[in-house]
Design a protein around this motif. Structure first.
Motif, PDB file in Angstrom:
ATOM      1  N   PHE A 137       0.832  -1.204   0.000  1.00 33.06           N
ATOM      2  CA  PHE A 137       0.000   0.000   0.000  1.00 33.06           C
ATOM      3  C   PHE A 137       0.866   1.253   0.000  1.00 33.06           C
ATOM      4  O   PHE A 137       0.646   2.200  -0.768  1.00 33.06           O
ATOM      5  CB  PHE A 137      -0.924  -0.038   1.217  1.00 33.06           C
ATOM      6  CG  PHE A 137      -2.001   1.012   1.229  1.00 33.06           C
ATOM      7  CD1 PHE A 137      -2.391   1.686   0.079  1.00 33.06           C
ATOM      8  CD2 PHE A 137      -2.661   1.319   2.416  1.00 33.06           C
ATOM      9  CE1 PHE A 137      -3.402   2.643   0.092  1.00 33.06           C
ATOM     10  CE2 PHE A 137      -3.675   2.269   2.451  1.00 33.06           C
ATOM     11  CZ  PHE A 137      -4.038   2.935   1.294  1.00 33.06           C
ATOM     12  N   GLY A 138       1.888   1.257   0.869  1.00 36.49           N
ATOM     13  CA  GLY A 138       2.764   2.423   0.967  1.00 36.49           C
ATOM     14  C   GLY A 138       3.508   2.692  -0.332  1.00 36.49           C
ATOM     15  O   GLY A 138       3.546   3.832  -0.808  1.00 36.49           O
ATOM     16  N   TRP A 139       4.083   1.638  -0.914  1.00 34.56           N
ATOM     17  CA  TRP A 139       4.836   1.808  -2.157  1.00 34.56           C
ATOM     18  C   TRP A 139       3.914   2.232  -3.297  1.00 34.56           C
ATOM     19  O   TRP A 139       4.262   3.120  -4.087  1.00 34.56           O
ATOM     20  CB  TRP A 139       5.568   0.521  -2.510  1.00 34.56           C
ATOM     21  CG  TRP A 139       6.239   0.596  -3.850  1.00 34.56           C
ATOM     22  CD1 TRP A 139       5.801   0.050  -5.014  1.00 34.56           C
ATOM     23  CD2 TRP A 139       7.433   1.301  -4.170  1.00 34.56           C
ATOM     24  NE1 TRP A 139       6.665   0.352  -6.043  1.00 34.56           N
ATOM     25  CE2 TRP A 139       7.674   1.131  -5.550  1.00 34.56           C
ATOM     26  CE3 TRP A 139       8.334   2.061  -3.429  1.00 34.56           C
ATOM     27  CZ2 TRP A 139       8.766   1.685  -6.193  1.00 34.56           C
ATOM     28  CZ3 TRP A 139       9.426   2.619  -4.070  1.00 34.56           C
ATOM     29  CH2 TRP A 139       9.640   2.430  -5.438  1.00 34.56           C
ATOM     30  N   THR A 140       2.740   1.611  -3.406  1.00 37.51           N
ATOM     31  CA  THR A 140       1.818   1.929  -4.496  1.00 37.51           C
ATOM     32  C   THR A 140       1.278   3.344  -4.369  1.00 37.51           C
ATOM     33  O   THR A 140       0.965   3.982  -5.382  1.00 37.51           O
ATOM     34  CB  THR A 140       0.653   0.916  -4.544  1.00 37.51           C
ATOM     35  OG1 THR A 140       1.186  -0.414  -4.589  1.00 37.51           O
ATOM     36  CG2 THR A 140      -0.229   1.129  -5.768  1.00 37.51           C
ATOM     37  N   THR A 141       1.176   3.856  -3.154  1.00 37.71           N
ATOM     38  CA  THR A 141       0.756   5.247  -2.959  1.00 37.71           C
ATOM     39  C   THR A 141       1.708   6.197  -3.685  1.00 37.71           C
ATOM     40  O   THR A 141       1.287   7.078  -4.434  1.00 37.71           O
ATOM     41  CB  THR A 141       0.717   5.595  -1.457  1.00 37.71           C
ATOM     42  OG1 THR A 141      -0.202   4.729  -0.777  1.00 37.71           O
ATOM     43  CG2 THR A 141       0.272   7.043  -1.253  1.00 37.71           C
ATOM     44  N   VAL A 142       3.009   5.985  -3.472  1.00 39.20           N
ATOM     45  CA  VAL A 142       4.014   6.829  -4.127  1.00 39.20           C
ATOM     46  C   VAL A 142       4.079   6.520  -5.622  1.00 39.20           C
ATOM     47  O   VAL A 142       4.205   7.433  -6.451  1.00 39.20           O
ATOM     48  CB  VAL A 142       5.393   6.635  -3.470  1.00 39.20           C
ATOM     49  CG1 VAL A 142       6.450   7.465  -4.194  1.00 39.20           C
ATOM     50  CG2 VAL A 142       5.343   7.021  -1.997  1.00 39.20           C
ATOM     51  N   ALA A 143       3.972   5.237  -5.980  1.00 39.70           N
ATOM     52  CA  ALA A 143       4.033   4.842  -7.394  1.00 39.70           C
ATOM     53  C   ALA A 143       2.904   5.486  -8.197  1.00 39.70           C
ATOM     54  O   ALA A 143       3.101   5.858  -9.363  1.00 39.70           O
ATOM     55  CB  ALA A 143       3.956   3.319  -7.512  1.00 39.70           C
ATOM     56  N   THR A 144       1.748   5.635  -7.575  1.00 43.82           N
ATOM     57  CA  THR A 144       0.617   6.280  -8.245  1.00 43.82           C
ATOM     58  C   THR A 144       0.929   7.740  -8.550  1.00 43.82           C
ATOM     59  O   THR A 144       0.665   8.238  -9.654  1.00 43.82           O
ATOM     60  CB  THR A 144      -0.652   6.189  -7.371  1.00 43.82           C
ATOM     61  OG1 THR A 144      -0.941   4.811  -7.109  1.00 43.82           O
ATOM     62  CG2 THR A 144      -1.838   6.835  -8.059  1.00 43.82           C
ATOM     63  N   ILE A 145       1.522   8.414  -7.583  1.00 45.88           N
ATOM     64  CA  ILE A 145       1.896   9.819  -7.773  1.00 45.88           C
ATOM     65  C   ILE A 145       2.937   9.946  -8.885  1.00 45.88           C
ATOM     66  O   ILE A 145       2.845  10.825  -9.753  1.00 45.88           O
ATOM     67  CB  ILE A 145       2.429  10.417  -6.457  1.00 45.88           C
ATOM     68  CG1 ILE A 145       1.321  10.435  -5.398  1.00 45.88           C
ATOM     69  CG2 ILE A 145       2.979  11.827  -6.679  1.00 45.88           C
ATOM     70  CD1 ILE A 145       1.796  10.822  -4.008  1.00 45.88           C
ATOM     71  N   VAL A 146       3.926   9.052  -8.867  1.00 46.20           N
ATOM     72  CA  VAL A 146       4.971   9.059  -9.901  1.00 46.20           C
ATOM     73  C   VAL A 146       4.358   8.828 -11.283  1.00 46.20           C
ATOM     74  O   VAL A 146       4.725   9.486 -12.262  1.00 46.20           O
ATOM     75  CB  VAL A 146       6.038   7.986  -9.601  1.00 46.20           C
ATOM     76  CG1 VAL A 146       7.033   7.879 -10.765  1.00 46.20           C
ATOM     77  CG2 VAL A 146       6.780   8.303  -8.307  1.00 46.20           C
ATOM     78  N   ASN A 147       3.396   7.900 -11.353  1.00 48.83           N
ATOM     79  CA  ASN A 147       2.741   7.592 -12.629  1.00 48.83           C
ATOM     80  C   ASN A 147       1.990   8.812 -13.175  1.00 48.83           C
ATOM     81  O   ASN A 147       2.004   9.086 -14.382  1.00 48.83           O
ATOM     82  CB  ASN A 147       1.776   6.427 -12.433  1.00 48.83           C
ATOM     83  CG  ASN A 147       1.471   5.671 -13.715  1.00 48.83           C
ATOM     84  OD1 ASN A 147       0.987   4.549 -13.698  1.00 48.83           O
ATOM     85  ND2 ASN A 147       1.729   6.281 -14.846  1.00 48.83           N
ATOM     86  N   ILE A 148       1.344   9.562 -12.295  1.00 44.82           N
ATOM     87  CA  ILE A 148       0.624  10.767 -12.713  1.00 44.82           C
ATOM     88  C   ILE A 148       1.600  11.813 -13.254  1.00 44.82           C
ATOM     89  O   ILE A 148       1.337  12.467 -14.271  1.00 44.82           O
ATOM     90  CB  ILE A 148      -0.198  11.337 -11.538  1.00 44.82           C
ATOM     91  CG1 ILE A 148      -1.339  10.374 -11.179  1.00 44.82           C
ATOM     92  CG2 ILE A 148      -0.754  12.721 -11.882  1.00 44.82           C
ATOM     93  CD1 ILE A 148      -2.070  10.721  -9.912  1.00 44.82           C
ATOM     94  N   PHE A 149       2.745  11.955 -12.595  1.00 38.45           N
ATOM     95  CA  PHE A 149       3.766  12.890 -13.064  1.00 38.45           C
ATOM     96  C   PHE A 149       4.318  12.447 -14.421  1.00 38.45           C
ATOM     97  O   PHE A 149       4.589  13.281 -15.298  1.00 38.45           O
ATOM     98  CB  PHE A 149       4.898  13.002 -12.042  1.00 38.45           C
ATOM     99  CG  PHE A 149       4.670  14.059 -10.996  1.00 38.45           C
ATOM    100  CD1 PHE A 149       5.306  15.290 -11.081  1.00 38.45           C
ATOM    101  CD2 PHE A 149       3.810  13.835  -9.940  1.00 38.45           C
ATOM    102  CE1 PHE A 149       5.093  16.276 -10.124  1.00 38.45           C
ATOM    103  CE2 PHE A 149       3.591  14.799  -8.971  1.00 38.45           C
ATOM    104  CZ  PHE A 149       4.225  16.030  -9.060  1.00 38.45           C
ATOM    105  N   SER A 150       4.482  11.137 -14.591  1.00 35.01           N
ATOM    106  CA  SER A 150       4.981  10.616 -15.875  1.00 35.01           C
ATOM    107  C   SER A 150       4.000  10.923 -17.002  1.00 35.01           C
ATOM    108  O   SER A 150       4.407  11.245 -18.126  1.00 35.01           O
ATOM    109  CB  SER A 150       5.209   9.106 -15.773  1.00 35.01           C
ATOM    110  OG  SER A 150       6.225   8.813 -14.834  1.00 35.01           O
TER     111      SER A 150
END
Length: 239
Positions: A137-150
């Motif tokens: 959950f913690g990692w995917t939270t940040v990964a989601t933000i990174v994906n939006i920036f990408s």
């Protein structure tokens, strides 16, 4: 064969599909991410956490196969959620490697929502049942933000509401920190905020002291998350 065992076997099949797709496409993900890298993207070594997540989930599935009374209750409440989770994870890998960035954001948002639902259910059982998903959950939270920036970067979006990428990166980090503190306190989870520190460290290394304001934000956020984890542990011991 009990209904619960059938569910768990379906979990295992979906999990193996996810691992197979990840194995076949994993290197492509790294190449695409490095091609047009967002400022908020952690250094490559940070992504090794996926290996840990998959191993911990595999151990959790093996644990569920040993059908006991509390495991039956967990499976009865989760039902199809793990299957959807593993298939969404697989779908994200496919659409991201095809560089369908808008679709990848939609998929990872659905994945994050699915993990959140599972996390809430598993929080009633604590112990190892929740541990793999605290990290996931913690990692995917940040990964989601990174994906939006990408997505924004690949659509050549330079500014939003007059703010540049650096400003939005710091806002996103502050938002992730607030979410981390909220989850930690609300669910008495000391691990979730610590997981966020890992990608923050990866971003810090990747920044390489280029933006001082970003370094300060990352360090401050990490300290707040670490202090929150300590507070949660202390409160749990007292109670």
């Amino acid at each position: 064969m009990t209904r619960q065992r059938k569910w768990v076997l379906l979990y295992v099949i979906a999990f193996l599909i996810m691992i197979a797709i990840n194995y076949l496409s994993g290197s492509n993900i790294g190449n695409i991410a490095e091609d047009k890298q967002a400022m908020i993207q952690p250094a490559g070594f940070a992504f090794a956490i996926w290996g840990l997540i998959y191993v911990l989930i595999l151990a959790w599935l093996i644990k569920l196969l040993m059908i006991r009374s509390h495991n039956k209750k967990i499976v009865s409440r989760l039902k199809y959620l793990p299957i959807i989770n593993f298939l969404l994870n697989s779908a994200w890998i496919i659409v991201y490697t095809q560089q369908w960035f808008l679709v990848s954001v939609i998929v990872i948002l659905a994945l994050l929502y699915n993990i959140a639902r599972m996390y809430v259910i598993l929080s009633d059982y604590r112990g190892y049942n929740r541990l793999p998903f605290s990290i996931y959950f913690g990692w995917t939270t940040v990964a989601t933000i990174v994906n939006i920036f990408s997505l924004a970067l690949n659509n050549h979006i330079q500014t939003i509401f007059g703010l540049d990428e650096l400003s939005w990166t710091m806002i996103a980090l502050i938002l992730a920190t607030i979410i981390g503190i909220f989850i930690a306190i609300s669910f008495k989870d000391w691990l979730y905020p610590l997981v966020l520190i890992w990608p923050f460290y990866g971003i810090y290394i990747e920044n390489n002291n280029y933006y001082l304001s970003l370094d300060v934000t990352l360090i401050t956020a990490s300290l707040l998350l670490f202090i929150t984890a300590i507070i949660v542990v202390v409160r749990m011991k007292k109670s």
